[in-house]
Design an enzyme around this catalytic site. Structure first.
Site, PDB file in Angstrom:
ATOM      1  N   GLY A 132       0.928  -1.316  -0.088  1.00  0.00           N
ATOM      2  CA  GLY A 132      -0.066   0.125  -0.042  1.00  0.00           C
ATOM      3  C   GLY A 132       1.041   1.316   0.081  1.00  0.00           C
ATOM      4  O   GLY A 132       0.286   2.407   0.456  1.00  0.00           O
ATOM      5  N   SER A 133       1.974   1.221  -0.410  1.00  0.00           N
ATOM      6  CA  SER A 133       2.676   2.531  -0.483  1.00  0.00           C
ATOM      7  C   SER A 133       2.013   3.457  -1.611  1.00  0.00           C
ATOM      8  O   SER A 133       2.209   4.735  -1.279  1.00  0.00           O
ATOM      9  CB  SER A 133       4.178   2.183  -0.774  1.00  0.00           C
ATOM     10  OG  SER A 133       4.387   1.762  -2.041  1.00  0.00           O
ATOM     11  N   ASN A 134       1.441   2.961  -2.538  1.00  0.00           N
ATOM     12  CA  ASN A 134       0.859   3.923  -3.705  1.00  0.00           C
ATOM     13  C   ASN A 134      -0.574   4.410  -2.771  1.00  0.00           C
ATOM     14  O   ASN A 134      -0.729   5.734  -2.831  1.00  0.00           O
ATOM     15  CB  ASN A 134       0.555   3.146  -4.595  1.00  0.00           C
ATOM     16  CG  ASN A 134       1.486   3.302  -5.732  1.00  0.00           C
ATOM     17  OD1 ASN A 134       1.947   4.261  -6.460  1.00  0.00           O
ATOM     18  ND2 ASN A 134       2.309   2.078  -6.022  1.00  0.00           N
TER      19      ASN A 134
ATOM     20  N   ILE B 211     -11.459  -7.703 -11.834  1.00  0.00           N
ATOM     21  CA  ILE B 211     -12.697  -7.262 -11.498  1.00  0.00           C
ATOM     22  C   ILE B 211     -13.828  -7.535 -12.245  1.00  0.00           C
ATOM     23  O   ILE B 211     -13.656  -7.894 -13.359  1.00  0.00           O
ATOM     24  CB  ILE B 211     -12.408  -5.804 -11.811  1.00  0.00           C
ATOM     25  CG1 ILE B 211     -11.445  -4.901 -11.129  1.00  0.00           C
ATOM     26  CG2 ILE B 211     -13.787  -4.811 -11.529  1.00  0.00           C
ATOM     27  CD1 ILE B 211     -11.379  -4.768  -9.522  1.00  0.00           C
TER      28      ILE B 211
ATOM     29  N   ASN C 167      -6.495   1.581 -13.008  1.00  0.00           N
ATOM     30  CA  ASN C 167      -5.510   0.589 -12.635  1.00  0.00           C
ATOM     31  C   ASN C 167      -3.924   1.035 -12.911  1.00  0.00           C
ATOM     32  O   ASN C 167      -3.895   1.910 -13.913  1.00  0.00           O
ATOM     33  CB  ASN C 167      -5.539  -0.941 -13.306  1.00  0.00           C
ATOM     34  CG  ASN C 167      -4.540  -1.785 -12.630  1.00  0.00           C
ATOM     35  OD1 ASN C 167      -4.203  -1.892 -11.544  1.00  0.00           O
ATOM     36  ND2 ASN C 167      -4.120  -2.627 -13.431  1.00  0.00           N
TER      37      ASN C 167
ATOM     38  N   HIS D 198      -0.081  -0.391 -13.623  1.00  0.00           N
ATOM     39  CA  HIS D 198       0.423  -1.546 -13.968  1.00  0.00           C
ATOM     40  C   HIS D 198       2.074  -1.138 -14.064  1.00  0.00           C
ATOM     41  O   HIS D 198       2.156  -0.058 -14.619  1.00  0.00           O
ATOM     42  CB  HIS D 198       0.059  -2.280 -15.223  1.00  0.00           C
ATOM     43  CG  HIS D 198       0.809  -3.389 -15.631  1.00  0.00           C
ATOM     44  ND1 HIS D 198       0.402  -4.467 -14.968  1.00  0.00           N
ATOM     45  CD2 HIS D 198       1.803  -3.675 -16.538  1.00  0.00           C
ATOM     46  CE1 HIS D 198       1.186  -5.464 -15.355  1.00  0.00           C
ATOM     47  NE2 HIS D 198       2.031  -5.110 -15.988  1.00  0.00           N
TER      48      HIS D 198
HETATM   49  C1  GRF Z   1       2.845  -1.363  -7.738  1.00  0.00           C
HETATM   50  O1  GRF Z   1       4.166  -1.471  -8.308  1.00  0.00           O
HETATM   51  C2  GRF Z   1       1.850  -1.075  -8.711  1.00  0.00           C
HETATM   52  O2  GRF Z   1       2.144  -0.837 -10.043  1.00  0.00           O
HETATM   53  C3  GRF Z   1       1.473  -2.864  -8.641  1.00  0.00           C
HETATM   54  O3  GRF Z   1       1.641  -3.306  -7.537  1.00  0.00           O
HETATM   55  C4  GRF Z   1       2.539  -2.323  -6.862  1.00  0.00           C
HETATM   56  C5  GRF Z   1       1.924  -1.889  -5.491  1.00  0.00           C
HETATM   57  O4  GRF Z   1       2.686  -1.535  -4.520  1.00  0.00           O
HETATM   58  N1  GRF Z   1       0.451  -3.231  -9.590  1.00  0.00           N
HETATM   59  P1  GRF Z   1       2.349  -0.814  -3.317  1.00  0.00           P
HETATM   60  O5  GRF Z   1       1.342  -1.818  -2.465  1.00  0.00           O
HETATM   61  O6  GRF Z   1       1.452   0.466  -3.742  1.00  0.00           O
HETATM   62  O7  GRF Z   1       3.554  -0.671  -2.421  1.00  0.00           O
END
Ligand code: GRF
Length: 190
Positions: free
Chosen positions: A12-14, A88, A102, A104
Site C-alpha cells: 500500500g505504498s501507493n 474485477i 489501474n 501497471h
Molecule cells: C505497484 O508497483 C503497482 O504498480 C503494482 O503493485 C505495486 C503495489 O505496490 N500493480 P504498493 O502496494 O503500492 O506498495
C-alpha cells in the site's frame, strides 16, 4: 467533493502516497480503502492515516453482492486499483464505466496479462534485456491490463540494474505520476 475509493492487496505504498497527496485537497478526497488481504500492510497504513479501511474475502467479492452493493451505495467518482491483484468482475466494470483505473508497473501492452504482477514483471523486463520500462495508468475492462491507456511514463534501465532496482525506479514513477493523473481525470470530468 470528488471521492476516490482505493483497492489494494499489498503493502500500500501507493495508497499512502495517494492519501497524502489528497489530504486537505479542496476538491478530491479518498473516502475508503478496500483490501482482499486481511494481513496486508496497507491496513496499518490506513490506521495511521485515519482513513477507513475494510477487508473483504473472495466470497464477498465474487459470490455475493456485498462489495458491489457497498460500492454502489458509496457512489465514488473513481475506483482506483493500487496494487490490487484480483480480476474485477464484469458486473462491476459495467456498473462503473470509465470509473475504474489501474496502475501497471510496466509499459503495456508489454509485460501485462494474467500472472504478470509485482516482482515477476521486473524480473521479466530484466531477463529480456529491456533498456527502458515504466508505468501504465489505464481504465479497467473485463480483461487483465487491456483497458484504454490514460498515461504512461518511462525510465531508463542500465544493464547493471537488478529487478529490485528496476522496481524502485518504477515505484518512483508511480509516486510522482499516479496521484496527479487521478486528480486530472477527476477534475476534467467536471
Ligand atoms: C505497484 O508497483 C503497482 O504498480 C503494482 O503493485 C505495486 C503495489 O505496490 N500493480 P504498493 O502496494 O503500492 O506498495
Amino acid at each position: 467533493m470528488k471521492r476516490i475509493i482505493l483497492l489494494a492487496s499489498g503493502s500500500g505504498s501507493n495508497v499512502e502516497n495517494i492519501i497524502t497527496y489528497f489530504d486537505k485537497h479542496e476538491q478530491v478526497a479518498v473516502s475508503a480503502v478496500l483490501t482482499n488481504k486481511n494481513t496486508a500492510y496497507v491496513l496499518e497504513r490506513c490506521k495511521k492515516l485515519k482513513v477507513p479501511a475494510l477487508y473483504f474475502n473472495k466470497t464477498a467479492f465474487l459470490d455475493t453482492s456485498v462489495v458491489f452493493d457497498f460500492l454502489i451505495a458509496q457512489n465514488p467518482d473513481l475506483i482506483v486499483l493500487a496494487g490490487f491483484l484480483w480480476k474485477i468482475p464484469q458486473e462491476l466494470v459495467a456498473a462503473f464505466p470509465n470509473k475504474i483505473v489501474n496502475i501497471h508497473p510496466a509499459l503495456l501492452p508489454k509485460y501485462g496479462g494474467k500472472g504478470m504482477y509485482g516482482a515477476k514483471v521486473h524480473e521479466a523486463v530484466k531477463e529480456n534485456g529491456e533498456t527502458e520500462t515504466g508505468i501504465t495508468i489505464h481504465y479497467v475492462n473485463e480483461n487483465y491490463d487491456e483497458g484504454g491507456i490514460i498515461h504512461q511514463a518511462k525510465t531508463n534501465i542500465s544493464p547493471h540494474d537488478t529487478p529490485k532496482q528496476i522496481a524502485e525506479k518504477v515505484h518512483a514513477l508511480e509516486y510522482e505520476h499516479f496521484p496527479k493523473v487521478l486528480e486530472k481525470i477527476l477534475l476534467k470530468n467536471g
